[in-house]
Design a protein around this motif. Sequence first.
Motif, PDB file in Angstrom:
ATOM      1  N   SER A  69      90.483 109.913 -61.664  1.00 38.03           N
ATOM      2  CA  SER A  69      89.895 111.047 -62.542  1.00 38.03           C
ATOM      3  C   SER A  69      88.429 110.453 -62.654  1.00 38.03           C
ATOM      4  CB  SER A  69      90.384 111.079 -63.984  1.00 38.03           C
ATOM      5  OG  SER A  69      90.574 109.964 -64.503  1.00 38.03           O
ATOM      6  N   TYR A  70      87.576 111.368 -62.942  1.00 34.61           N
ATOM      7  CA  TYR A  70      86.211 111.064 -63.063  1.00 34.61           C
ATOM      8  C   TYR A  70      85.818 110.547 -64.419  1.00 34.61           C
ATOM      9  CZ  TYR A  70      84.538 113.285 -58.792  1.00 34.61           C
ATOM     10  OH  TYR A  70      84.268 113.582 -57.299  1.00 34.61           O
ATOM     11  N   ASP A  71      84.883 109.764 -64.518  1.00 36.90           N
ATOM     12  CA  ASP A  71      84.510 109.228 -65.881  1.00 36.90           C
ATOM     13  C   ASP A  71      83.104 109.849 -66.169  1.00 36.90           C
ATOM     14  OD1 ASP A  71      83.843 107.740 -68.352  1.00 36.90           O
ATOM     15  OD2 ASP A  71      83.365 106.057 -67.582  1.00 36.90           O
ATOM     16  N   VAL A  72      83.038 110.957 -66.832  1.00 37.77           N
ATOM     17  CA  VAL A  72      81.623 111.737 -67.055  1.00 37.77           C
ATOM     18  C   VAL A  72      80.914 111.201 -67.886  1.00 37.77           C
ATOM     19  CG1 VAL A  72      80.819 113.946 -67.957  1.00 37.77           C
ATOM     20  CG2 VAL A  72      83.255 113.703 -66.775  1.00 37.77           C
ATOM     21  N   ALA A  73      81.582 110.250 -68.773  1.00 37.28           N
ATOM     22  CA  ALA A  73      80.643 109.246 -69.769  1.00 37.28           C
ATOM     23  C   ALA A  73      79.448 108.341 -68.966  1.00 37.28           C
ATOM     24  CB  ALA A  73      81.359 108.606 -70.713  1.00 37.28           C
ATOM     25  N   GLY A  74      80.005 107.771 -67.758  1.00 32.94           N
ATOM     26  CA  GLY A  74      79.362 106.987 -66.758  1.00 32.94           C
ATOM     27  C   GLY A  74      78.598 107.374 -65.858  1.00 32.94           C
ATOM     28  N   VAL A 114      75.657 110.583 -59.406  1.00 37.87           N
ATOM     29  CA  VAL A 114      76.801 109.289 -58.997  1.00 37.87           C
ATOM     30  C   VAL A 114      77.757 109.561 -60.457  1.00 37.87           C
ATOM     31  CG1 VAL A 114      75.606 108.163 -57.313  1.00 37.87           C
ATOM     32  CG2 VAL A 114      75.141 107.564 -59.885  1.00 37.87           C
ATOM     33  N   VAL A 115      78.849 109.372 -60.211  1.00 37.96           N
ATOM     34  CA  VAL A 115      79.895 109.183 -61.258  1.00 37.96           C
ATOM     35  C   VAL A 115      81.146 108.147 -60.916  1.00 37.96           C
ATOM     36  CG1 VAL A 115      81.341 110.834 -62.796  1.00 37.96           C
ATOM     37  CG2 VAL A 115      79.467 111.567 -61.498  1.00 37.96           C
ATOM     38  N   PRO A 116      81.386 107.213 -61.880  1.00 37.16           N
ATOM     39  CA  PRO A 116      82.480 106.466 -61.508  1.00 37.16           C
ATOM     40  C   PRO A 116      83.784 107.163 -61.428  1.00 37.16           C
ATOM     41  CG  PRO A 116      81.015 105.781 -63.274  1.00 37.16           C
ATOM     42  CD  PRO A 116      80.653 107.217 -63.135  1.00 37.16           C
ATOM     43  N   LEU A 170      78.718  99.736 -67.344  1.00 36.05           N
ATOM     44  CA  LEU A 170      79.881 100.270 -67.424  1.00 36.05           C
ATOM     45  C   LEU A 170      80.671  99.426 -68.173  1.00 36.05           C
ATOM     46  CD1 LEU A 170      80.396 101.999 -63.831  1.00 36.05           C
ATOM     47  CD2 LEU A 170      79.704 103.163 -65.915  1.00 36.05           C
ATOM     48  N   PRO A 171      81.870  99.944 -68.888  1.00 40.25           N
ATOM     49  CA  PRO A 171      82.651  98.846 -69.841  1.00 40.25           C
ATOM     50  C   PRO A 171      83.793  98.456 -68.935  1.00 40.25           C
ATOM     51  CG  PRO A 171      82.828 101.202 -70.397  1.00 40.25           C
ATOM     52  CD  PRO A 171      81.878 101.053 -69.392  1.00 40.25           C
ATOM     53  N   TYR A 172      83.884  98.600 -67.581  1.00 36.99           N
ATOM     54  CA  TYR A 172      84.927  98.258 -66.927  1.00 36.99           C
ATOM     55  C   TYR A 172      84.703  97.862 -65.402  1.00 36.99           C
ATOM     56  CZ  TYR A 172      84.463 103.165 -65.944  1.00 36.99           C
ATOM     57  OH  TYR A 172      83.699 104.486 -65.390  1.00 36.99           O
ATOM     58  N   PRO A 173      85.220  97.244 -64.808  1.00 35.06           N
ATOM     59  CA  PRO A 173      84.899  96.641 -63.326  1.00 35.06           C
ATOM     60  C   PRO A 173      85.050  97.751 -62.386  1.00 35.06           C
ATOM     61  CG  PRO A 173      86.925  95.986 -63.831  1.00 35.06           C
ATOM     62  CD  PRO A 173      86.440  96.536 -65.110  1.00 35.06           C
ATOM     63  N   VAL A 174      83.793  97.654 -61.375  1.00 35.51           N
ATOM     64  CA  VAL A 174      83.652  98.802 -60.351  1.00 35.51           C
ATOM     65  C   VAL A 174      83.469  97.809 -58.998  1.00 35.51           C
ATOM     66  CG1 VAL A 174      82.245 100.500 -59.583  1.00 35.51           C
ATOM     67  CG2 VAL A 174      82.618 100.427 -61.963  1.00 35.51           C
ATOM     68  N   LEU A 175      84.236  98.439 -58.017  1.00 37.45           N
ATOM     69  CA  LEU A 175      84.099  97.858 -56.831  1.00 37.45           C
ATOM     70  C   LEU A 175      82.582  98.126 -56.356  1.00 37.45           C
ATOM     71  CD1 LEU A 175      87.296  98.833 -55.023  1.00 37.45           C
ATOM     72  CD2 LEU A 175      86.696  96.879 -56.115  1.00 37.45           C
ATOM     73  N   THR A 176      81.887  97.172 -55.742  1.00 37.81           N
ATOM     74  CA  THR A 176      80.536  97.244 -55.453  1.00 37.81           C
ATOM     75  C   THR A 176      80.244  96.840 -53.800  1.00 37.81           C
ATOM     76  OG1 THR A 176      80.137  94.896 -55.942  1.00 37.81           O
ATOM     77  CG2 THR A 176      79.767  96.544 -57.900  1.00 37.81           C
ATOM     78  N   GLY A 177      81.049  96.976 -53.185  1.00 36.89           N
ATOM     79  CA  GLY A 177      80.744  96.666 -51.869  1.00 36.89           C
ATOM     80  C   GLY A 177      80.415  98.182 -50.987  1.00 36.89           C
ATOM     81  N   ALA A 178      80.834  99.215 -51.618  1.00 41.39           N
ATOM     82  CA  ALA A 178      80.565 100.520 -50.947  1.00 41.39           C
ATOM     83  C   ALA A 178      80.579 101.502 -52.049  1.00 41.39           C
ATOM     84  CB  ALA A 178      81.315 100.745 -49.847  1.00 41.39           C
TER      85      ALA A 178
END
Length: 287
Positions: free
Chosen positions: A80-85, A103-105, A176-184
């Motif tokens: 699911s999309y995190d619209v707040a981010g 861009v959306v998390p 963002l309040p949670y980890p995100v993969l940042t390699g791509a």
Amino acid sequence: MYRFLFSSKWLGYFVLALIFAAGCVLLGRWQMDRRAETLAEINRVVSNYSATPIPFSEAKAQFQSLDPEKEWTQVELRGSYDVAGQRVVRNRPLNGQPGYEVVVPFRLDSGEAVVVDRGWLPIGNKTPGRPDSIPAPPSGEVTVVVRMKPGEAKLDRGAVEGQLASIDLPAFATELPYPVLTGAYGQLAGETPAPASMPVAFPKPATDEGTHLSYSLQWFAFGVLMFVGFGYAARQQARNARIDAEDEDDDFGAAARVKGAGSKPARKSKRRTSEEEEDAILDAQGY
């Protein structure tokens, strides 16, 4: 006749020709390197852009550190999309028009999160520096297909709240309040269910190699022509020297003949002018 080539003047000309030719070779090789990079990008597009999407489980490592050969690979995500981010990326022209990207998390069912670039929006007319409206992503459980792209470098300029200067994934992750993969990140290819409205989809990357090959051949040709011109100039110089030497021999022979006949002391003869030759022709015809 070519001994003059060892004079300081002609040696200087030769050095200049070498420098010019070396510069042409360097520029030609630079164009060839650019062509090789373009062909590599074209091969990635041809191989990966329209290939069957792979599941996230097979692509997770690439979202952590993207192999350049895997760019444009299609990946299927469920979550699911995190619209707040959601953020808007500034200064993103498309087909010569100024605009933004959205861009959306995206939080996957497996617990990881990746960034999805949903598309392009034109510059707004209502509020300066912002798009007029941002189409909302689908709510709830969504299946999306994205194409992997490497993150972008950090730019030395800021952005207003809710916007980014570039798709700098590590910097975005700190917001963002949670980890995100940042390699791509993923460039959106399709969503299910499809929303009522979406940002403008990205066009397929160009697969034309451009003019690098022709430019490189032109530079190499310029380097060769420099030596052709040098050789032509040397040949003309030798030809002129030969003509001068033949004239001196003729003058010397004429002087020797006159002296041997017991005439007046020999004087150095000179070539008749055009007017003198015309007068001689008229005299011969009785005028």
